[in-house]
Design a protein around this motif. Structure first.
Motif, PDB file in Angstrom:
ATOM      1  N   CYS B  61     -33.683 101.011  43.420  1.00 49.16           N
ATOM      2  CA  CYS B  61     -32.917 101.608  42.311  1.00 49.16           C
ATOM      3  C   CYS B  61     -33.781 101.817  41.070  1.00 49.16           C
ATOM      4  O   CYS B  61     -33.379 102.572  40.171  1.00 49.16           O
ATOM      5  CB  CYS B  61     -31.716 100.743  41.960  1.00 49.16           C
ATOM      6  N   GLY B  63     -36.087 103.393  38.624  1.00 52.23           N
ATOM      7  CA  GLY B  63     -36.458 104.790  38.449  1.00 52.23           C
ATOM      8  C   GLY B  63     -35.287 105.748  38.549  1.00 52.23           C
ATOM      9  O   GLY B  63     -35.417 106.915  38.160  1.00 52.23           O
ATOM     10  N   ARG B  64     -34.157 105.259  39.062  1.00 60.55           N
ATOM     11  CA  ARG B  64     -32.992 106.141  39.180  1.00 60.55           C
ATOM     12  C   ARG B  64     -32.274 106.234  37.846  1.00 60.55           C
ATOM     13  O   ARG B  64     -32.294 105.310  37.037  1.00 60.55           O
ATOM     14  CB  ARG B  64     -32.016 105.633  40.245  1.00 60.55           C
ATOM     15  N   PRO B  65     -31.590 107.350  37.587  1.00 59.95           N
ATOM     16  CA  PRO B  65     -30.799 107.451  36.358  1.00 59.95           C
ATOM     17  C   PRO B  65     -29.609 106.498  36.394  1.00 59.95           C
ATOM     18  O   PRO B  65     -29.007 106.275  37.451  1.00 59.95           O
ATOM     19  CB  PRO B  65     -30.318 108.904  36.356  1.00 59.95           C
ATOM     20  N   GLU B  68     -26.459 107.442  38.228  1.00 64.16           N
ATOM     21  CA  GLU B  68     -26.381 107.407  39.686  1.00 64.16           C
ATOM     22  C   GLU B  68     -26.019 106.025  40.219  1.00 64.16           C
ATOM     23  O   GLU B  68     -25.684 105.893  41.401  1.00 64.16           O
ATOM     24  CB  GLU B  68     -27.731 107.811  40.287  1.00 64.16           C
ATOM     25  N   MET B  69     -26.134 105.026  39.377  1.00 68.55           N
ATOM     26  CA  MET B  69     -26.065 103.653  39.893  1.00 68.55           C
ATOM     27  C   MET B  69     -24.711 103.311  40.504  1.00 68.55           C
ATOM     28  O   MET B  69     -24.635 102.599  41.502  1.00 68.55           O
ATOM     29  CB  MET B  69     -26.405 102.650  38.780  1.00 68.55           C
ATOM     30  N   ILE B  72     -24.805 104.870  43.892  1.00 71.74           N
ATOM     31  CA  ILE B  72     -25.776 104.223  44.781  1.00 71.74           C
ATOM     32  C   ILE B  72     -25.289 102.836  45.181  1.00 71.74           C
ATOM     33  O   ILE B  72     -25.235 102.489  46.355  1.00 71.74           O
ATOM     34  CB  ILE B  72     -27.152 104.109  44.088  1.00 71.74           C
ATOM     35  N   TYR B 399     -28.577  95.619  34.540  1.00 78.08           N
ATOM     36  CA  TYR B 399     -29.529  96.725  34.501  1.00 78.08           C
ATOM     37  C   TYR B 399     -30.317  96.710  33.195  1.00 78.08           C
ATOM     38  O   TYR B 399     -29.782  96.391  32.136  1.00 78.08           O
ATOM     39  CB  TYR B 399     -28.819  98.079  34.572  1.00 78.08           C
ATOM     40  N   LEU B 406     -33.245 105.812  32.493  1.00 81.64           N
ATOM     41  CA  LEU B 406     -33.768 105.527  33.831  1.00 81.64           C
ATOM     42  C   LEU B 406     -33.872 104.023  34.039  1.00 81.64           C
ATOM     43  O   LEU B 406     -34.335 103.300  33.165  1.00 81.64           O
ATOM     44  CB  LEU B 406     -35.136 106.185  34.019  1.00 81.64           C
TER      45      LEU B 406
END
Lengths: 164, 488
Positions: B61, B63-65, B68-69, B72, B399, B406
């Motif tokens: 996860c 590097g993902r925006p 999106e979490m 995902i 997070y 990101l």
């Protein structure tokens, strides 16, 4: 920022009234050709035929047994991994032997067995398998699956025509 | 690669080195192995619950925006995706630094209640009821859903209908039963329609009756499991979960409370976003599942349990009449706190009932149909912790992001992981009581498995930290010599 769209209407949201034909297209919509089952279910739902219920699902969950018990005909649609096969196949199904544990997902024969055990009956059932080449992450169909989708819809139309 | 006899079929055996292996453990979510080691006298020396799968979400996860979490992480699990969806959205709320509209919070609560119902129904009716209602010594070939159907068809049908109702709540809100793309940072994406509300409300009487019937049946059969109830993971631990401001049962917001095995409050009003100050995570080389513990007591003395048993031990009341009546009955099985893990089943059924009662009240509120559901904002904080009660226990999504949103770091503290120490201790306790020598009746091995199932572990959710341990099966001689091994 994510596009603020309404969630897509799901073909899983089906009426509670019993239907003479239940079509269940199942598969993972994010794994390439595995989406062909749900796509076919969506296409059949778009026909808006009376007495036909089309369900696009990711898994064959036990809750489907209630819908199957009220139907005269069940059509399951799934992708079938095959490096060589090009043709869509239709298989007449019978319930599986009930000698194994049933979890929260099943296969068509297991689901038919559950339906019979729970409700004392099960519908005539067919499994339509569509040849699949790729289950890579993504939402696109391979050319083989695309052709199979069209052929499967023809077979499904015939099955429904003969049933109703 | 594991030997073929072990790879695809249940492997229960006693090898010449007096090690009993149950692999895989059946009727749980995910994959695990239990190893029981006997001493020279044939008595249980040690037992371990190995989680044999690794998922890695905490790594990929990065590097993902942020946006999106939710999508995902909801794919961590097909059984409890809503739990991850909500915890992720709440972490996003913190990073956006917004207070979401009240209606959005209520709809998230509604979905979480549906999630609790469907997950608990799956656990009880599909995974555990075959043992409980058919008997742990019953024919293994029939100790399954089909055996349950034959013995108690109405109960089996009711269980399926109950789970279907929970999924229907999720579907009516999110558009689909599994992985609904609905809760997002700042709120939710779609309202509850009047038609959906009416549909769900119409089903309340039926599902309430099913839940009450299941509770009645469970209490009736408790006498035949008096021994298991006393010995199934029955030991003092801490219990942790969210509670409301007045100590009421909570599932979405609130502060953390920790009580001990006597029901005494050890810590209260804890800010969940500061979980790392009082919860540590240990790692053992023989399992992909981490071992969370209460830091002030150290590892492993800081053992604690989460989930239905914990939530009922820490709360003072539900605030709904039927569930409160059952809570009073439940408390009679402990002194201050109910410590036997066997009573996770009872707690699960009571939570189903409470969720149904709460849904009925919520659906009666016209504000549930509000379309004011989003708080719009950009990145206003570089860190956020989202916490909610998943069916299996308290779930934390933590997070860190950069100024573009990101993900730079993720920690997921999963409910099942927090029960890891307790599951291991339960396996050891059950094994020591029931297993004496190398000749083990089928029912005894199933009791060890059933002890794990009482926790309703979701192992697919729990294994995301980077681990270096290969999957390894060792056959040890009495002196510890490795006689054979396979790796994958």
């Amino acid at each position: 920022m994510m596009d603020d769209q309404q969630p897509n209407a799901a073909t899983e949201t089906a009426p509670d009234a019993p239907c003479s034909v239940v079509l269940v297209g199942y598969g993972n919509e994010l794994r390439g050709d595995d989406t062909v089952g749900p796509l076919i279910a969506a296409a059949v739902a778009a026909w808006k035929l009376p007495g036909i219920q089309a369900l696009a699902v990711r898994q064959l969950a036990p809750e489907l047994a209630e819908r199957l018990a009220a139907a005269e005909l069940a059509i399951f649609v799934d992708a079938c991994a095959s490096p060589d096969r090009e043709e869509v196949e239709a298989h007449l199904l019978h319930p599986a032997a009930i000698d194994r544990a049933l979890g929260h997902t099943s296969d068509p024969r297991g689901l038919l067995a559950l339906t019979e055990a729970l409700y004392g009956r099960y519908p005539a059932a067919w499994l339509i398998t569509v040849p699949a080449r790729s289950f890579a992450i993504g939402a696109e169909l391979s050319p083989v699956a695309e052709r199979g989708l069209a052929a499967a819809l023809e077979q499904i139309r015939d099955l429904i025509r003969n049933a109703v | 690669m594991l030997a073929s006899t072990q790879n695809s079929e249940l492997c229960r055996g006693v090898d010449m080195a007096q090690r009993i292996v149950i692999d895989p453990v059946s009727r749980i979510e995910g994959h695990a192995k239990i190893t029981i080691e006997l001493d020279d006298g044939g008595q249980v020396r040690d037992a371990r619950f190995h989680v044999t799968e690794f998922r890695g979400f905490e790594q990929f996860c990065v590097g993902r925006p942020l946006w999106e979490m939710a999508g995902i992480t909801s794919r961590i699990c097909g059984i409890c995706p809503v739990s991850h969806l909500l915890a992720s959205a709440k972490a996003g709320d913190e990073i956006l630094a917004v207070r979401i509209p009240p209606a959005a919070a209520q709809l998230r609560r509604l979905m979480n209640l549906g999630q609790i119902i469907q997950s608990h129904a799956l656990s009880f009716f599909h995974l555990s009821a075959p043992d409980l209602l058919l008997g742990m010594d019953s024919d293994p070939a029939r100790r399954n859903m089909f055996g349950l159907i034959a013995a108690a068809p109405e109960l089996a049908r009711g269980g399926i209908r109950l789970r279907q109702f929970g999924q229907q709540v999720i579907e009516q809100l999110g558009g689909q039963k599994i992985h609904p793309a609905w809760a997002v940072p700042g709120g939710v994406r779609a309202p509850l329609s009047a038609a959906s509300r009416d549909l769900l409300a119409s089903r309340i009487p039926e599902v309430r009756a099913i839940a009450l019937d299941a509770i009645t049946r469970f209490k009736a059969m408790l006498e035949q499991y008096h021994e298991e109830a006393q010995l199934f993971g029955n030991f003092p631990t801490l219990f942790m979960g969210l509670v409301g401001a007045d100590g009421a049962w909570e599932h979405y917001d609130g502060l953390l409370r920790i009580v001990d095995g006597g029901g005494q409050v050890v810590a209260d009003q804890l800010d969940p976003s500061r979980y790392h100050e009082f919860i540590g995570e240990a790692v053992e080389h023989w399992s992909y599942l981490k071992f969370p513990y209460y830091r002030p007591l150290g590892y492993p003395d800081g053992i604690y349990r989460v989930g239905p048993l914990a939530r009922l031990n820490i709360c003072t009341h539900f605030g709904t009449p039927l569930a409160d009546a059952e809570l009073s009955a439940f408390r009679a099985y402990g002194k201050g706190a109910v410590t036997s893990s066997f009573f996770y089943h009872y707690a699960r059924l009571i939570e189903i009932l409470a969720a149904i009662e709460r849904i009925e009240v919520m659906l009666d509120d016209p504000a549930m149909l509000s379309e004011h559901l989003r708080a719009e904002a950009g990145i206003n904080a570089l860190e956020g912790v989202g916490v909610s009660e998943a069916p299996r226990g308290t779930l934390f999504h933590h997070y860190q992001v950069d100024q573009h949103g990101l993900i730079t770091w993720v920690n997921l503290l999963i409910a099942t992981g927090q029960n890891n120490l307790a599951m291991n201790r339960a396996v050891l306790q059950i094994a020591r009581h029931y297993i004496h020598g190398p000749h083990i009746p089928e029912g005894m091995l199933n009791r060890v498995e059933a002890g794990i199932r009482a926790f309703d572990p979701c192992l697919s959710c729990s294994t995301h930290a980077v681990g270096q341990m290969p999957l390894h099966l060792e056959l040890l001689g009495p002196d510890g010599e490795v006689l054979d091994q396979v790796m994958r």
